[in-house]
Write a protein that holds these residues in place. Structure first.
Motif, PDB file in Angstrom:
ATOM      1  N   CYS A  22       0.866  -1.182   0.000  1.00 12.93           N
ATOM      2  CA  CYS A  22       0.000   0.000   0.000  1.00 12.93           C
ATOM      3  C   CYS A  22       0.902   1.231   0.000  1.00 12.93           C
ATOM      4  O   CYS A  22       2.110   1.135   0.258  1.00 12.93           O
ATOM      5  N   CYS A  23       0.328   2.389  -0.287  1.00  9.80           N
ATOM      6  CA  CYS A  23       1.148   3.600  -0.300  1.00  9.80           C
ATOM      7  C   CYS A  23       0.278   4.824  -0.067  1.00  9.80           C
ATOM      8  O   CYS A  23      -0.945   4.771  -0.184  1.00  9.80           O
ATOM      9  N   GLY A  24       0.931   5.914   0.263  1.00  8.24           N
ATOM     10  CA  GLY A  24       0.221   7.162   0.476  1.00  8.24           C
ATOM     11  C   GLY A  24       1.164   8.284   0.853  1.00  8.24           C
ATOM     12  O   GLY A  24       2.381   8.104   0.944  1.00  8.24           O
ATOM     13  N   ILE A  25       0.550   9.438   1.066  1.00  9.70           N
ATOM     14  CA  ILE A  25       1.294  10.680   1.297  1.00  9.70           C
ATOM     15  C   ILE A  25       0.887  11.263   2.645  1.00  9.70           C
ATOM     16  O   ILE A  25      -0.262  11.138   3.067  1.00  9.70           O
ATOM     17  N   LEU A  26       1.848  11.889   3.310  1.00 13.02           N
ATOM     18  CA  LEU A  26       1.598  12.580   4.571  1.00 13.02           C
ATOM     19  C   LEU A  26       1.866  14.066   4.346  1.00 13.02           C
ATOM     20  O   LEU A  26       2.913  14.430   3.822  1.00 13.02           O
ATOM     21  N   THR A  27       0.889  14.888   4.689  1.00  8.53           N
ATOM     22  CA  THR A  27       1.092  16.336   4.535  1.00  8.53           C
ATOM     23  C   THR A  27       0.928  17.010   5.887  1.00  8.53           C
ATOM     24  O   THR A  27       0.337  16.443   6.819  1.00  8.53           O
ATOM     25  N   ASP A  86       0.396   7.377  -8.343  1.00  5.74           N
ATOM     26  CA  ASP A  86       0.020   8.071  -9.576  1.00  5.74           C
ATOM     27  C   ASP A  86       0.528   9.521  -9.494  1.00  5.74           C
ATOM     28  O   ASP A  86       0.166  10.249  -8.563  1.00  5.74           O
ATOM     29  N   PRO A  87       1.369   9.947 -10.447  1.00  9.91           N
ATOM     30  CA  PRO A  87       1.943  11.299 -10.374  1.00  9.91           C
ATOM     31  C   PRO A  87       0.888  12.398 -10.303  1.00  9.91           C
ATOM     32  O   PRO A  87       1.109  13.429  -9.659  1.00  9.91           O
ATOM     33  N   ARG A  88      -0.263  12.176 -10.941  1.00  6.18           N
ATOM     34  CA  ARG A  88      -1.315  13.206 -10.878  1.00  6.18           C
ATOM     35  C   ARG A  88      -1.894  13.305  -9.476  1.00  6.18           C
ATOM     36  O   ARG A  88      -2.210  14.397  -8.983  1.00  6.18           O
ATOM     37  N   GLU A  89      -2.020  12.155  -8.821  1.00 13.84           N
ATOM     38  CA  GLU A  89      -2.530  12.134  -7.455  1.00 13.84           C
ATOM     39  C   GLU A  89      -1.520  12.820  -6.525  1.00 13.84           C
ATOM     40  O   GLU A  89      -1.885  13.604  -5.649  1.00 13.84           O
ATOM     41  N   LEU A  90      -0.242  12.529  -6.753  1.00 18.02           N
ATOM     42  CA  LEU A  90       0.826  13.133  -5.954  1.00 18.02           C
ATOM     43  C   LEU A  90       0.811  14.654  -6.094  1.00 18.02           C
ATOM     44  O   LEU A  90       0.842  15.391  -5.100  1.00 18.02           O
TER      45      LEU A  90
END
Ligand SMILES: [Zn+2]
Length: 157
Positions: free
Chosen positions: A24-29, A68-72
């Motif tokens: 799985c993957c994701g971003i932390l802001t 996905d670069p667009r999601e990033l």
């Protein structure tokens, strides 16, 4: 150092379990006034890339992740427009411990390969082994050592 709410770490571990045996993957802001990072689950498009171009994307989602670069761009762009930043990225390892692999390092670096795309971001690695959550580890770029080193993940209630 990265700070997360305990319940958000639980959500990441639940995502890792649900997507097992894919990473799985994701971003932390993090917002300008925020003490803890916000989590943004992302879709791992590694299998799609592998199907389209197995020469360049030899790995499947079992041993790699690709956001996905667009999601990033959408997630980090929204954080930056609000005065915040990319605090980190997370992904899971399947049936092996949490560590920062050579692949993880290569993927975090710029095309030039001499420093990370996001030098201030932390990289949280989760581990699921035989459908069980294993200890996580967190890494960040060490400017002096010119390499990634383990850092603390602080959990707040
Ligand atoms: Zn990894």
């Amino acid at each position: 150092m990265l700070r997360l709410r305990r319940k958000d770490l639980n959500r990441l571990e639940a995502q890792a379990l649900a997507e097992y045996p894919a990473e799985c993957c994701g971003i932390l802001t993090q917002g300008p006034e925020e003490e803890v990072a916000q989590i943004h689950a992302c879709r791992n498009i590694q299998d799609q890339l592998h199907a389209e171009n197995p020469a360049d994307f030899a790995r499947t989602s079992r041993t790699a992740y690709f956001i996905d670069p667009r999601e990033l761009t959408r997630i980090i762009g929204a954080a930056e427009r609000a005065g915040g930043r990319a605090a980190g990225f997370y992904h899971s390892h399947i049936d092996c411990p949490a560590y920062f692999s050579e692949e993880d390092k290569r993927r975090a670096m710029t095309m030039m390969g001499d420093e990370p795309d996001y030098p201030d971001a932390a990289y949280l690695v989760l581990s699921i082994d035989q459908q069980q959550v294993q200890p996580h580890k967190c890494f960040a770029w060490d400017q002096g050592g010119r390499n990634f080193a383990e850092v603390e993940l602080e959990l707040l209630d």
